[in-house]
Design an enzyme around this catalytic site. Sequence first.
Site, PDB file in Angstrom:
ATOM      1  N   GLY A  16       0.837  -1.188   0.000  1.00  0.00           N
ATOM      2  CA  GLY A  16       0.000   0.000   0.000  1.00  0.00           C
ATOM      3  C   GLY A  16       0.874   1.240   0.000  1.00  0.00           C
ATOM      4  O   GLY A  16       2.092   1.174  -0.150  1.00  0.00           O
ATOM      5  N   GLY A  17       0.236   2.407   0.150  1.00  0.00           N
ATOM      6  CA  GLY A  17       1.002   3.637   0.140  1.00  0.00           C
ATOM      7  C   GLY A  17       1.965   3.737   1.306  1.00  0.00           C
ATOM      8  O   GLY A  17       3.035   4.334   1.184  1.00  0.00           O
ATOM      9  N   MET A  18       1.608   3.130   2.460  1.00  0.00           N
ATOM     10  CA  MET A  18       2.440   3.252   3.651  1.00  0.00           C
ATOM     11  C   MET A  18       3.091   1.932   4.042  1.00  0.00           C
ATOM     12  O   MET A  18       4.231   1.895   4.494  1.00  0.00           O
ATOM     13  CB  MET A  18       1.585   3.766   4.813  1.00  0.00           C
ATOM     14  N   LYS A  36       2.612  -7.022   8.863  1.00  0.00           N
ATOM     15  CA  LYS A  36       2.638  -5.722   8.193  1.00  0.00           C
ATOM     16  C   LYS A  36       3.823  -4.918   8.684  1.00  0.00           C
ATOM     17  O   LYS A  36       4.104  -4.878   9.888  1.00  0.00           O
ATOM     18  CB  LYS A  36       1.342  -4.952   8.449  1.00  0.00           C
ATOM     19  N   ASP A 129     -11.484   4.007   6.059  1.00  0.00           N
ATOM     20  CA  ASP A 129     -10.911   3.564   4.789  1.00  0.00           C
ATOM     21  C   ASP A 129     -11.552   2.245   4.356  1.00  0.00           C
ATOM     22  O   ASP A 129     -10.876   1.329   3.901  1.00  0.00           O
ATOM     23  CB  ASP A 129      -9.396   3.408   4.900  1.00  0.00           C
TER      24      ASP A 129
END
Length: 618
Positions: A16-18, A36, A129
């Site tokens: 993902g973006g982060m 993660k 989200d």
Amino acid sequence: PCRFGEYRLERILGRGGMGIVYFGYQENLGRPVAIKMIRSGALAGPEEVQRFYAEARSAARLKHPNLVTVYQCGEIDGHHYFSMDFVDGTDLAQRIKDGPLSPEVAARYVRDAVRAIAYAHSQGVVHRDLKPANILVDPQDQVHITDFGLAKTLGTDSGLTQTGAALGTPSYMAPEQAAGRADEFGFAPDIYSLGAILFALVTGRPPFRGKTAMQTMMQVMHRPAPRARSLNPEVDPDLDTIIDVCLQKSPDRRYASAEALADDLERYLRGEPIHARPTPWFRRAWYWLLGVPILRALLDHRVEEPSLAHRWFQRGLIAFLVLPLIFGSLLLVASTWQAASMPRSAALAAGEPSGVYHRVARRLADDLASRTGARIQVIPTEGSVHNLELLLSKRCDLAITQAEAIATTNAAVVAPLYYEAVHLMGRADAPIVSLQDLKGRRVWMGKPKSGTRYVAQMILQFAGIQPEEVVRVDGSWQDPTVMSTCDAAFLVYKPGAPEIQALLQRGNMRLLPFPQAWQFSLRHPTFHPFLFEPGAYPGLDMPSQGIPTVATTAFLVARRDAPRGLIEHTLHCLYRPEVVRQLDLIPPETSAAWQNLPWHPDAHAFLQAYRGSFSVNQ
């Protein structure tokens, strides 16, 4: 696989973006987990770390069968992580790629997700989200909600987001969320997102989907949501009403709570009357009229890009009231057509004349000239970085460059071309077995503005070697006299390239392993671990376990303002089957499946025809 504390990392599940999520095993407990990590690894800043642990805390405090359970979080070797339950299945985004789900199945999935979100709301947590990709479906057909990266606990001010920041996924965020005012409306943004998910499940697409993220957000804020039945007549009127209530622009017109939404979905599934009532026709008509730009301007509303129906309504109104403005509209259409046409000439930055970049560029230029009659100039350069400089300074229109070179620029991807592996070479008679042995040695690292030089410096820095601690050798690596003076060389080339084969067959250079490839790719996500398997270079003596290294991707890029005609003609030439086969390019079906790339909008639209044809088994 590699060790990470008490875990064994097996493979990447997603990026993902982060963050980046791995599948692995917690060996001391013998259970599969999803781990993660912060995508930027040890380079993460304090705010990024704080946000990461806020996600872990938000998820860990919630105990519900339809919410992914967090087991453990911490830091190992500078990499922050948390482990959670691994859901062996798929997500709803993957499920709808093959087309809409049946209304009953979609309603059941969303009902269960709503029950879980209702529990989170009871604990004061807003997800913020929610989207199909964050709702997983296990083999027992049960849903599990994940990714609390943007979650917020009401009544707290963590300082992690600025006031007015629009956070979330544009197609599924609520209007107040797109406007940066989500904190003012409590749990209402999640109600809207759940309605958008249900809309996507029964129609196969989200309610709003513009060409850009900003355009999508403008539509979310100002355009009334379409009715699900207008896209899929099989949707029951009651289910259509439930979706319509969730997607109301005003939060106080939506369901008052997640429990109320879940109860209505339950009534629908049981065949009982629902409590929600459809929007009156006169209010829907008023909302539609507000989409006409000239009326919005007169009423002092923000003007957004209108739909086709709104455009025709406005044209008729203008034609009836102010005929002279029609001619101005025609001039605007003509200028738009000119901007989308193929230019008469174009330039392509192509790398060294003896390299793979130049061969690909030469073939593309010839095909473009033959197809369009335009004059296509191929510009020899020093390599990837030089190509990007020429593109951004508008001295060329297309360029071939490596993935890491475009990570922080405004260049837009036209197409991924092929994979490039880092060939770390050592002189056969030199006692070089690791990167640390390169200190004080004569090393060929490519030209100053080449992608090879850029990659070589990254790898040396990773190994703790400063540029001044090696002696750089200049010249072309394909010159035998140059390579005879080197102790080592970095060559970023297509695996199995004939040029590399010829160099190795001369016998004075050998491939060296890069055993830290996995750790390097964790730190630099544009790279991935790669293995030269026995037989990669026929006739050479290679170890049976292969030689580890890292690989990246060569991209064809353009500026974001490149005309649509140039992009479309380029892709038509590039993706002819004989060109893909002869140049060994990444096929369009695979290119279309790539996510999180800074695509040129017209390239993204061109590849739409290929999306969905990529098999997961491939």
